[in-house]
Design an enzyme around this catalytic site. Sequence first.
Site, PDB file in Angstrom:
ATOM      1  CD  GLU A  17      -1.324  -2.427   1.964  1.00  0.00           C
ATOM      2  OE1 GLU A  17      -0.037  -2.652   1.863  1.00  0.00           O
ATOM      3  OE2 GLU A  17      -2.333  -3.269   2.359  1.00  0.00           O
ATOM      4  CE  LYS A 117      23.170  -3.378  -2.756  1.00  0.00           C
ATOM      5  NZ  LYS A 117      21.884  -4.212  -3.321  1.00  0.00           N
ATOM      6  N   GLY A 436      20.966  -3.626 -19.624  1.00  0.00           N
ATOM      7  CA  GLY A 436      20.148  -5.114 -19.947  1.00  0.00           C
ATOM      8  C   GLY A 436      18.803  -4.855 -20.151  1.00  0.00           C
ATOM      9  CD  GLU A 609      23.229  -7.263  -1.659  1.00  0.00           C
ATOM     10  OE1 GLU A 609      23.042  -6.095  -2.113  1.00  0.00           O
ATOM     11  OE2 GLU A 609      22.386  -8.153  -1.459  1.00  0.00           O
ATOM     12  CG  HIS A 698      19.690   4.401  -8.809  1.00  0.00           C
ATOM     13  ND1 HIS A 698      20.892   4.171  -9.065  1.00  0.00           N
ATOM     14  CD2 HIS A 698      19.216   3.183  -8.417  1.00  0.00           C
ATOM     15  CE1 HIS A 698      21.179   2.863  -8.907  1.00  0.00           C
ATOM     16  NE2 HIS A 698      20.009   2.345  -8.698  1.00  0.00           N
TER      17      HIS A 698
HETATM   18  N1  GLN Z   1      20.711  -6.739 -16.260  1.00  0.00           N
HETATM   19  C1  GLN Z   1      19.965  -6.090 -15.092  1.00  0.00           C
HETATM   20  C2  GLN Z   1      19.238  -4.947 -15.536  1.00  0.00           C
HETATM   21  O1  GLN Z   1      19.476  -4.187 -16.359  1.00  0.00           O
HETATM   22  C3  GLN Z   1      21.043  -5.609 -14.053  1.00  0.00           C
HETATM   23  C4  GLN Z   1      20.552  -5.058 -12.908  1.00  0.00           C
HETATM   24  C5  GLN Z   1      21.386  -4.614 -11.712  1.00  0.00           C
HETATM   25  O2  GLN Z   1      22.397  -4.609 -11.789  1.00  0.00           O
HETATM   26  N2  GLN Z   1      20.652  -4.590 -10.455  1.00  0.00           N
HETATM   27  O3  GLN Z   1      18.334  -4.643 -14.919  1.00  0.00           O
END
Ligand code: GLN
Length: 760
Positions: A17, A117, A436, A609, A698
């Site tokens: 939610e 992280k 990707g 991580e 991001h």
């Molecule tokens: N191949 C993935 C993508 O492009 C790699 C994602 C990632 O590094 N978290 O979404």
Amino acid sequence: MAKNHNLGFPRIGARRELKMALEAYWAGQSGQDELLKVGSELRKKHWQLQADMGIELVPVGDFAFYDQVLNTSCMLGAVPPRFGHRSPDPVDLDTMFRMARGRAPSGADAAACEMTKWFDTNYHYLVPEFDADQQFHLGSTMLQDELAEAEALGIAAKPVLLGPLSYLWLGKNRSHQGDKLELLERLLPVYRQILDQLGERWVQIDEPVLCLDLSDQWREAFAHAYQSLSGAGVRTLLATYFGALRENMETAAALPIDGLHLDGVRAPEQLVHADALLRPDQVLSAGVINGRNVWRSDCASIIERLRPLQETRGDRLWVAPSCSLLHTPVDLDQEDTMDPQVREWLAFAVQKVREISLITQGLNGALDAEGEAELDANSRAVETRRSSPLTHREAVRSRMAGLSEADYSRRSPYSERAPVQRARLDLPLFPTTTIGSFPQTEDIRRTRAQLRTGEIDQAEYEARMRAAIEHHISEQIELDLDVLVHGEAERNDMVEYFGELLGGYAVSRFGWVQSYGSRCVKPPILYGDVYRPEPMTVQWIQHAQSLSERPVKGMLTGPITMLCWSFVRDDQPLHETAGQLALAIRDEVRDLEAAGIGIIQVDEPALREGLPLRRSDWSVYLDWAVRSFRLSVCVAEDATQIHSHMCYSEFNDIMQSIADMDADVITIENSRSDMELLASLTDFEYPNDIGPGVYDIHSPLVPEREHIVELLDQICRHLPAERVWVNPDCGLKTRAWPEVRSALGNMVEATKIVRRRHAE
Ligand code: GLN
Ligand code: ZN
């Protein structure tokens, strides 16, 4: 009588939610009032649920609209100057969102704060930023407000705060060198001010950095800080988690605190040790329910283990989860499609809360008939899991046992592979590529959902996915990228997708865990020996490759990332599970290669991580992690170019291991931490090809062409041009097409400018 408490509860909601409310608010589809209302409803529901299930002290202050560390920065008035916050004012919600995302419904855009992280979890926090003249002030009353809200509902509340030393440790000096500990004197008065407002309540002060390698100076700072906070009226429970205190135990136990919480899952032995060190009037909080995994606890044996502690400590023994339940999904009761056998072995946050309360009652001899029955059912489930044939597959075991050293190495070294690959691929200087994924549009998401609900059949689904691939390929050709990708439209998530296709895995419907802000992941559940029943990606990649002369990269998730981002079985060592995963991926690499695919990327964003929190444990981990990666790719011929991608750029200290992975090309996150990676690449003389990400995916902001040109120039000062690749710093699935087109367009143009210069 032993008591109990909880350290934190997931805030995203059983049906996510909070995610929905946040995204509607950010998109301007709803107002702030609506968002605030969803927040307070979730808090109320979660508090009530914990209290009803028998939790005696319910955490308050574990809620966050974005991140608990960001909340702390707001409470402490630590807002970087670019967000235009004026010092004595309270920090408003949109300022907080701009710190997190660079953008909010109100206020000017500004570069978002760095995100990284949270210890060795897949949760991300916003890194506090400090200036040379950093000042702190009480910037938010959210803790007091939420406390009042909880107590008005009759909840026995325990406020939760991130402690001053962990807060400083997690932060970063922005533009100056200097010891962060120098800020402690300025920070403590604000903490004191907050504590003074909390009366005589129990307060949980989280200091997870006590589970890390600390210098003497930091240990002394602990003593000093807690001494100076000790005059407040509150009763302090110092909470540590994610590992053993080891040499920091004495420091922690000697602090003027009223109780100490320890992780009794990762480091069971420390409970007894602490019991001997703590005074009888101090609370020992035993974190015995795993807050990081989804397996049912063996409640009966935990009761037996805790009994001697209860005899010495009585009501000063508190039963608790190892850490906040933030890292587990919310409620197993919603899982109606999972194999019932596997489901019986699991506990999500709600069930874990119940386990805490059952264990407490069991210790206190206070179980009612219903409780007795629950405890019996628990023991039976634990026993069936232990002896189940579902977790064991002989073929996998014997294949693993039959491996030889040659299976862990490419045929020739990079220096010999590189020219062979160059001749085959014929790429320009500074090849451009992406990581990707392309945007997961509404349409793509709907198509996957329709297949799940049976609204469309497999044939229709495949036709639509092929159409998505065709779209992705034509967009990339239009943008003039050099190495193409199929776009990952068929993947809900890079780990869950493979979890659905591999044997030994179960997937949940609602097992969401917060990753950052509104982003959640649904880790698949690895319960048994892993194997690959049939090819998982070949048909998609082959289709993509059939559409263009340019090379298309095959796209797989590596063994360590599968391991780190799954809920993993706890009945065998991690390295064994990693080896099984590697074999399954190896099968796919071989099949892609046989299908004529010349470049295969095996992503390992989680490699770092997975590092143990203590340096002395690193080499053992890195050794098997690197070997697992190599096992997954080393089946490839010399002419096949192996790529890997990694996120989060604090790689400086594991450079050797990254080189040991021996990928032909790595693409790596870099842009959000101001290229600090480059210096270490130069120092280390990283031997293979590398694409340091040239913009931050991001953030919704589109990078300027000139900015990318500057970055590339900078990169070329550190690395030989013929080994540099140009790419964003991560996958593009969370972005929208208009941004992606402009950003990649700028990236390609910038590359061409730099290429021309190099040709002159
Ligand atoms: N191949 C993935 C993508 O492009 C790699 C994602 C990632 O590094 N978290 O979404
Ligand atoms: Zn990434």
